[in-house]
Design a protein around this motif. Structure first.
Motif, mmCIF file in Angstrom:
data_model
loop_
_atom_site.group_PDB
_atom_site.id
_atom_site.type_symbol
_atom_site.label_atom_id
_atom_site.label_comp_id
_atom_site.label_asym_id
_atom_site.label_seq_id
_atom_site.Cartn_x
_atom_site.Cartn_y
_atom_site.Cartn_z
ATOM 1 N N SER A 39 31.127 11.035 39.483
ATOM 2 C CA SER A 39 30.262 10.270 40.382
ATOM 3 C C SER A 39 29.507 9.184 39.621
ATOM 4 O O SER A 39 29.291 8.082 40.124
ATOM 5 C CB SER A 39 29.287 11.197 41.099
ATOM 6 N N GLY A 57 36.154 4.126 46.358
ATOM 7 C CA GLY A 57 36.488 5.256 47.217
ATOM 8 C C GLY A 57 37.776 5.942 46.809
ATOM 9 O O GLY A 57 37.882 7.170 46.861
ATOM 10 N N TRP A 245 29.167 9.652 46.085
ATOM 11 C CA TRP A 245 28.591 8.327 46.308
ATOM 12 C C TRP A 245 27.088 8.273 46.030
ATOM 13 O O TRP A 245 26.466 7.209 46.147
ATOM 14 C CB TRP A 245 28.857 7.877 47.755
ATOM 15 N N SER A 248 25.846 5.604 43.585
ATOM 16 C CA SER A 248 26.158 4.288 44.144
ATOM 17 C C SER A 248 25.274 3.974 45.355
ATOM 18 O O SER A 248 24.835 2.841 45.542
ATOM 19 C CB SER A 248 27.640 4.216 44.548
ATOM 20 N N PRO A 364 35.271 10.148 50.686
ATOM 21 C CA PRO A 364 34.950 8.973 49.867
ATOM 22 C C PRO A 364 35.592 7.689 50.386
ATOM 23 O O PRO A 364 34.995 6.616 50.312
ATOM 24 C CB PRO A 364 35.495 9.342 48.476
#
Length: 408
Positions: A39, A57, A245, A248, A364
């Motif tokens: 991640s 993704g 995620w 991010s 994702p």
């Protein structure tokens, strides 16, 4: 007359509960280190390789494609050749592939190796939980398997520390090399770990892999299988969609990369009390209660996290998300092997996990495509809330309580 299998049993010295938990748990921790590091690596690669949200993704999704294949292949093989052998093979596979991925210079090569990492990881997790389930007494089986899952939190915490202290100064390659260390630990496991006593005792009939896979859908187990497949899909879909995620998403909400690593580390620490509370409750209140309660807590936390506009709300909701989601994971790993008899236990658990990994592929990718299309994070996390609630409904109406039930 003494049979070959009886001789096998007499030669094997069973490990104490704590030693078994320690050996399997450390392998589990190394797995979590790898997933956790990914991640953070995705966030770092996005900057270094100028990746689009869709490409980001795909990194998470190809890992889940490998996990889907690994859970299916190694799950059915574990019922044929034994839990221990598959445990060793999967651990070495994901460790070596993880180390090699640190040497890649192109996205395609990185994705290919992440597929192999995923295969090892996807195969190891259901096999390890099956092995531990079959080696512990019914009265504490659920608690021990949830405690096994708690090593996942330790691995995530270590990965967050590696990301925070290593990636900014030394780069993502060094971080990935560190996760390759479990390959050496596999040698120790091979020497110290006995196979499941139940598998060794019951492995007297010759059954084909196809028979075992059909057996999962036999009338007696079909309802449990349907329930597990729905729950695994919804849980894995939401987990990988959200947690891969997280760093991010923090960056998207305006924080720097280093700040996002710091906040995700804080959120990750909340996983440990989530596991420990679930481990205590699972033998008191039962599997269904823990799963339903913790999944509903996950859904509520995800909704608040996705729509959070202040740092305080973001961190608190993120901590609650970690607490409830990982506690639910522990209960799911305890619950899954209990649905089947020994001859198809690893097959059933592996197939359910494999279906779940399809959700891990889609999660994702969904986030990447929706971010690209301009959707708000709060709306995206709302989708995961709905998915989790579908899983809760399946548990309530299709699941049966297996607390302290003796395994067949």
């Amino acid at each position: 007359m003494t049979t070959i299998n009886e001789k096998k049993v007499s030669k094997q010295k069973p490990l104490s509960k704590n030693k078994l938990l320690g050996i399997a748990g450390l392998a589990w921790m190394f797995d979590a280190m790898d997933v956790g590091i990914l991640s953070f690596v995705i966030a770092a690669l996005a900057t270094e390789w100028a990746l689009t949200p869709n490409e980001m993704g795909w990194i998470g999704s190809v890992n889940s494609i490998g996990m889907a294949v690994g859970a299916l292949v190694f799950g059915v093989l574990a019922d044929k050749v034994g839990r221990k052998k598959i445990f060793m093979i999967t651990l070495i596979l994901f460790s070596v592939a993880s180390g090699l991925s640190a040497l890649t210079t192109t996205l395609i090569a990185f994705l290919a190796l992440r597929f192999l990492v995923g295969m090892g990881l996807g195969g190891e997790l259901p096999v390890a939980s099956t092995l531990v389930s079959e080696s512990v007494e019914a009265k504490e089986r659920g608690r021990v398997v949830v405690l096994l899952e708690s090593f996942w939190a330790a691995g995530w915490i270590i990965s967050a520390l590696i990301a925070y202290f290593i990636i900014p100064d030394y780069g993502w390659r060094v971080a990935l090399l560190i996760t390759a260390l479990p390959a050496f630990y596999a040698i120790y496991l091979r020497l110290k770990l006995p196979d499941s006593p139940k598998y060794t005792e019951k492995n007297t009939e010759t059954r084909s892999i196809i028979q075992n896979m059909k057996g999962v859908w036999a009338k007696k187990y079909a309802k449990a299988t349907l329930m597990l497949w729905i729950v695994w899909f919804t849980v894995v879909f939401s987990y990988y969609g959200m947690f891969l995620w997280l760093p991010s998403v923090m960056v998207m909400k305006g924080f720097s990369l280093i700040q996002s690593f710091e906040y995700v580390l804080i959120m990750t620490l909340a996983q440990l009390p989530g596991y420990f509370s679930a481990a205590w409750l699972i033998e008191k209140a039962g599997r269904k209660f823990v799963l339903v309660t913790y999944l509903l807590g996950t859904a509520a936390s995800a909704f608040v996290f996705g729509s959070a506009e202040t740092t305080a709300v973001l961190i608190v909701s993120g901590m609650l998300l970690s607490f409830f989601n990982l506690g639910a994971w522990g209960a799911l790993y305890a619950y899954s092997p209990e649905q089947y008899p020994t001859v198809i236990r690893a097959t059933g658990s592996g197939m359910a996990a494999s279906v779940g990994r399809i959700g891990g592929i889609l999660g994702p990718l969904l986030v990447g495509s929706l971010v690209t299309a301009g959707y708000e994070i709060g709306w995206i996390f709302g989708i995961f809330c709905i998915a989790i609630i579908i899983g809760v409904i399946a548990i309530i109406f299709l699941g049966t309580e297996t607390k302290q039930v003796e395994l067949e």
